[in-house]
Design a protein around this motif. Structure first.
Motif, PDB file in Angstrom:
ATOM      1  N   ASP A 182       0.816  -1.214   0.000  1.00 58.81           N
ATOM      2  CA  ASP A 182       0.000   0.000   0.000  1.00 58.81           C
ATOM      3  C   ASP A 182       0.852   1.267   0.000  1.00 58.81           C
ATOM      4  O   ASP A 182       0.319   2.376  -0.003  1.00 58.81           O
ATOM      5  N   GLU A 183       2.164   1.117  -0.023  1.00 54.52           N
ATOM      6  CA  GLU A 183       3.055   2.268  -0.117  1.00 54.52           C
ATOM      7  C   GLU A 183       3.596   2.506  -1.527  1.00 54.52           C
ATOM      8  O   GLU A 183       4.147   3.571  -1.811  1.00 54.52           O
ATOM      9  N   THR A 184       3.459   1.527  -2.400  1.00 51.06           N
ATOM     10  CA  THR A 184       4.104   1.594  -3.709  1.00 51.06           C
ATOM     11  C   THR A 184       3.668   2.815  -4.524  1.00 51.06           C
ATOM     12  O   THR A 184       4.495   3.620  -4.956  1.00 51.06           O
ATOM     13  N   PHE A 185       2.384   2.970  -4.746  1.00 50.70           N
ATOM     14  CA  PHE A 185       1.921   4.080  -5.587  1.00 50.70           C
ATOM     15  C   PHE A 185       1.975   5.430  -4.887  1.00 50.70           C
ATOM     16  O   PHE A 185       2.394   6.422  -5.500  1.00 50.70           O
ATOM     17  N   PRO A 186       1.581   5.541  -3.599  1.00 46.74           N
ATOM     18  CA  PRO A 186       1.704   6.849  -2.946  1.00 46.74           C
ATOM     19  C   PRO A 186       3.129   7.384  -2.903  1.00 46.74           C
ATOM     20  O   PRO A 186       3.352   8.590  -3.064  1.00 46.74           O
ATOM     21  N   LEU A 187       4.114   6.509  -2.701  1.00 37.09           N
ATOM     22  CA  LEU A 187       5.491   6.969  -2.565  1.00 37.09           C
ATOM     23  C   LEU A 187       6.196   7.152  -3.904  1.00 37.09           C
ATOM     24  O   LEU A 187       6.921   8.132  -4.108  1.00 37.09           O
ATOM     25  N   TYR A 188       5.975   6.212  -4.817  1.00 35.71           N
ATOM     26  CA  TYR A 188       6.779   6.194  -6.039  1.00 35.71           C
ATOM     27  C   TYR A 188       6.167   6.969  -7.210  1.00 35.71           C
ATOM     28  O   TYR A 188       6.886   7.345  -8.137  1.00 35.71           O
ATOM     29  N   GLU A 206      -1.418  13.116  -8.121  1.00 34.41           N
ATOM     30  CA  GLU A 206      -1.874  13.454  -6.770  1.00 34.41           C
ATOM     31  C   GLU A 206      -2.689  12.276  -6.257  1.00 34.41           C
ATOM     32  O   GLU A 206      -3.565  11.755  -6.957  1.00 34.41           O
ATOM     33  N   LEU A 207      -2.395  11.819  -5.042  1.00 32.64           N
ATOM     34  CA  LEU A 207      -3.155  10.721  -4.453  1.00 32.64           C
ATOM     35  C   LEU A 207      -4.482  11.263  -3.914  1.00 32.64           C
ATOM     36  O   LEU A 207      -4.504  12.061  -2.985  1.00 32.64           O
ATOM     37  N   ILE A 208      -5.585  10.816  -4.502  1.00 32.95           N
ATOM     38  CA  ILE A 208      -6.906  11.230  -4.053  1.00 32.95           C
ATOM     39  C   ILE A 208      -7.384  10.358  -2.903  1.00 32.95           C
ATOM     40  O   ILE A 208      -7.988  10.837  -1.940  1.00 32.95           O
ATOM     41  N   GLY A 209      -7.103   9.070  -2.983  1.00 34.33           N
ATOM     42  CA  GLY A 209      -7.495   8.170  -1.907  1.00 34.33           C
ATOM     43  C   GLY A 209      -7.044   6.754  -2.171  1.00 34.33           C
ATOM     44  O   GLY A 209      -6.852   6.352  -3.327  1.00 34.33           O
ATOM     45  N   GLN A 210      -6.851   5.999  -1.092  1.00 32.78           N
ATOM     46  CA  GLN A 210      -6.447   4.606  -1.221  1.00 32.78           C
ATOM     47  C   GLN A 210      -6.956   3.833  -0.011  1.00 32.78           C
ATOM     48  O   GLN A 210      -6.859   4.311   1.120  1.00 32.78           O
ATOM     49  N   VAL A 211      -7.506   2.638  -0.268  1.00 28.76           N
ATOM     50  CA  VAL A 211      -8.022   1.798   0.813  1.00 28.76           C
ATOM     51  C   VAL A 211      -7.706   0.335   0.520  1.00 28.76           C
ATOM     52  O   VAL A 211      -7.409  -0.047  -0.615  1.00 28.76           O
ATOM     53  N   TRP A 212      -7.782  -0.468   1.560  1.00 27.67           N
ATOM     54  CA  TRP A 212      -7.720  -1.916   1.415  1.00 27.67           C
ATOM     55  C   TRP A 212      -9.120  -2.445   1.188  1.00 27.67           C
ATOM     56  O   TRP A 212     -10.084  -1.983   1.803  1.00 27.67           O
ATOM     57  N   ILE A 213      -9.241  -3.456   0.312  1.00 28.15           N
ATOM     58  CA  ILE A 213     -10.508  -4.143   0.070  1.00 28.15           C
ATOM     59  C   ILE A 213     -10.345  -5.598   0.498  1.00 28.15           C
ATOM     60  O   ILE A 213      -9.495  -6.313  -0.036  1.00 28.15           O
ATOM     61  N   ARG A 214     -11.132  -6.006   1.489  1.00 30.79           N
ATOM     62  CA  ARG A 214     -11.148  -7.397   1.973  1.00 30.79           C
ATOM     63  C   ARG A 214      -9.773  -7.920   2.349  1.00 30.79           C
ATOM     64  O   ARG A 214      -9.473  -9.091   2.160  1.00 30.79           O
ATOM     65  N   ASP A 215      -8.921  -7.054   2.830  1.00 27.04           N
ATOM     66  CA  ASP A 215      -7.603  -7.459   3.304  1.00 27.04           C
ATOM     67  C   ASP A 215      -6.776  -8.147   2.215  1.00 27.04           C
ATOM     68  O   ASP A 215      -5.868  -8.910   2.505  1.00 27.04           O
ATOM     69  N   ALA A 216      -7.105  -7.873   0.946  1.00 27.21           N
ATOM     70  CA  ALA A 216      -6.426  -8.558  -0.156  1.00 27.21           C
ATOM     71  C   ALA A 216      -5.989  -7.609  -1.258  1.00 27.21           C
ATOM     72  O   ALA A 216      -4.902  -7.754  -1.801  1.00 27.21           O
ATOM     73  N   TRP A 217      -6.854  -6.656  -1.620  1.00 25.05           N
ATOM     74  CA  TRP A 217      -6.579  -5.740  -2.711  1.00 25.05           C
ATOM     75  C   TRP A 217      -6.346  -4.325  -2.186  1.00 25.05           C
ATOM     76  O   TRP A 217      -6.937  -3.915  -1.185  1.00 25.05           O
ATOM     77  N   VAL A 218      -5.515  -3.574  -2.906  1.00 27.75           N
ATOM     78  CA  VAL A 218      -5.413  -2.138  -2.686  1.00 27.75           C
ATOM     79  C   VAL A 218      -6.196  -1.456  -3.802  1.00 27.75           C
ATOM     80  O   VAL A 218      -6.004  -1.769  -4.992  1.00 27.75           O
ATOM     81  N   PHE A 219      -7.089  -0.563  -3.418  1.00 28.86           N
ATOM     82  CA  PHE A 219      -7.852   0.231  -4.381  1.00 28.86           C
ATOM     83  C   PHE A 219      -7.366   1.665  -4.285  1.00 28.86           C
ATOM     84  O   PHE A 219      -7.409   2.276  -3.223  1.00 28.86           O
ATOM     85  N   CYS A 220      -6.872   2.201  -5.402  1.00 30.14           N
ATOM     86  CA  CYS A 220      -6.185   3.484  -5.389  1.00 30.14           C
ATOM     87  C   CYS A 220      -6.760   4.419  -6.456  1.00 30.14           C
ATOM     88  O   CYS A 220      -7.016   3.994  -7.588  1.00 30.14           O
ATOM     89  N   VAL A 221      -6.960   5.666  -6.083  1.00 27.92           N
ATOM     90  CA  VAL A 221      -7.444   6.696  -7.000  1.00 27.92           C
ATOM     91  C   VAL A 221      -6.418   7.827  -7.028  1.00 27.92           C
ATOM     92  O   VAL A 221      -6.107   8.430  -6.006  1.00 27.92           O
ATOM     93  N   MET A 222      -5.879   8.109  -8.223  1.00 23.59           N
ATOM     94  CA  MET A 222      -4.857   9.122  -8.408  1.00 23.59           C
ATOM     95  C   MET A 222      -5.302  10.095  -9.495  1.00 23.59           C
ATOM     96  O   MET A 222      -6.052   9.728 -10.391  1.00 23.59           O
ATOM     97  N   ARG A 223      -4.830  11.329  -9.433  1.00 23.66           N
ATOM     98  CA  ARG A 223      -5.175  12.337 -10.427  1.00 23.66           C
ATOM     99  C   ARG A 223      -3.920  12.889 -11.092  1.00 23.66           C
ATOM    100  O   ARG A 223      -2.934  13.197 -10.422  1.00 23.66           O
ATOM    101  N   LYS A 224      -3.970  13.024 -12.415  1.00 22.35           N
ATOM    102  CA  LYS A 224      -2.828  13.532 -13.172  1.00 22.35           C
ATOM    103  C   LYS A 224      -2.567  14.996 -12.823  1.00 22.35           C
ATOM    104  O   LYS A 224      -3.475  15.820 -12.818  1.00 22.35           O
ATOM    105  N   VAL A 225      -1.312  15.301 -12.550  1.00 22.98           N
ATOM    106  CA  VAL A 225      -0.881  16.653 -12.249  1.00 22.98           C
ATOM    107  C   VAL A 225       0.043  17.126 -13.361  1.00 22.98           C
ATOM    108  O   VAL A 225       0.931  16.396 -13.809  1.00 22.98           O
ATOM    109  N   VAL A 226      -0.176  18.330 -13.827  1.00 24.13           N
ATOM    110  CA  VAL A 226       0.685  18.939 -14.851  1.00 24.13           C
ATOM    111  C   VAL A 226       1.286  20.221 -14.269  1.00 24.13           C
ATOM    112  O   VAL A 226       0.563  21.099 -13.806  1.00 24.13           O
ATOM    113  N   ASP A 227       2.600  20.308 -14.263  1.00 21.62           N
ATOM    114  CA  ASP A 227       3.285  21.486 -13.734  1.00 21.62           C
ATOM    115  C   ASP A 227       3.101  22.682 -14.653  1.00 21.62           C
ATOM    116  O   ASP A 227       3.020  22.557 -15.862  1.00 21.62           O
TER     117      ASP A 227
END
Length: 227
Positions: A182-188, A206-227
């Motif tokens: 659960d650290e892979t996408f938020p950190l990297y 940008e990390l919008i949100g991330q949760v565990w699903i049934r102690d098996a999957w990570v569900f992650c929502v990210m948004r594209k950022v343009v400088d």
């Protein structure tokens, strides 16, 4: 309640038809997993649909989504008006699905096109490292996330559901070649200085949100950022 009781004989019959290992697996991910989720609250959810709905992400008129590893029916988690898919199989013959091996090829769409890109049970099949016949190494996962950033519109969303460690589902399937936590996408891949920069990652999310699903999957929502 009456409806549930009416289904009980069918459920019992189904459970009896399973092997011991199958019963153990169903128990772990549909009963014991949600119980374990309570210890991580509030960073857990019982369904990804419920969690995504809670984020209240709205899509504009004419929005487009792309589902990676979609099979014959692309997912459309944000309810975009138009939806497309990419899959390894060349025999699908579905009008809105294009064939590509995303371990070796780029996503076969132009840049800044999609409001949402999704990947359900797909990231774990993309290797972190591969070698060509000339011995040169590549990083298919880094390249893929960069390509997802490329095809997203500014402010577009990347959504993925991926088996993650330490959940046993991440290890169980012999075709899983990429183990994440659960650290892979938020950190990297997220934040002002994503750690994957050291490996050549050029995008930013940008990390919008991330949760565990049934102690098996990570569900992650990210948004594209343009400088």
């Amino acid at each position: 309640m009456i409806l549930k009781l009416g289904k009980l004989p069918g459920i019992i019959s189904f459970v009896r038809s399973l092997s011991w290992w199958e019963r153990r697996s169903y128990f772990r991910y549909f009963i014991w997993g949600p119980i374990l989720n309570l210890r991580r609250f509030p960073k857990t959810a019982f369904t990804w649909q419920g969690y995504l709905s809670s984020l209240e992400v709205a899509m504009p008129r004419g929005s487009k989504s792309l589902d990676l590893g979609c099979g014959a029916i692309p997912r459309n988690p944000l309810g975009c008006e138009f939806f497309y898919g990419v899959d390894l199989r060349s025999d699908l013959e579905v009008e809105n699905v294009r064939c590509a091996n995303l371990i070796l090829e780029s996503i076969p769409f132009e840049g800044d096109l999609f409001d949402c890109v999704s990947a359900f049970d797909f990231i774990e099949h993309v290797p972190r490292l591969s070698f060509g016949v000339d011995g040169r190494s590549r990083q298919p996962l880094i390249e893929l996330i960069d390509d997802i950033w490329r095809v997203l519109k500014p402010g577009g969303y990347f959504i993925h559901l991926t088996p993650a460690c330490p959940g046993l589902l991440a290890y169980r399937d012999p075709t899983h070649v990429n183990l994440i936590t659960d650290e892979t996408f938020p950190l990297y891949f997220c934040g002002s200085k994503p750690w994957a920069r050291m490996y050549g990652f050029k995008g930013k999310f940008e990390l919008i949100g991330q949760v565990w699903i049934r102690d098996a999957w990570v569900f992650c929502v990210m948004r594209k950022v343009v400088d």
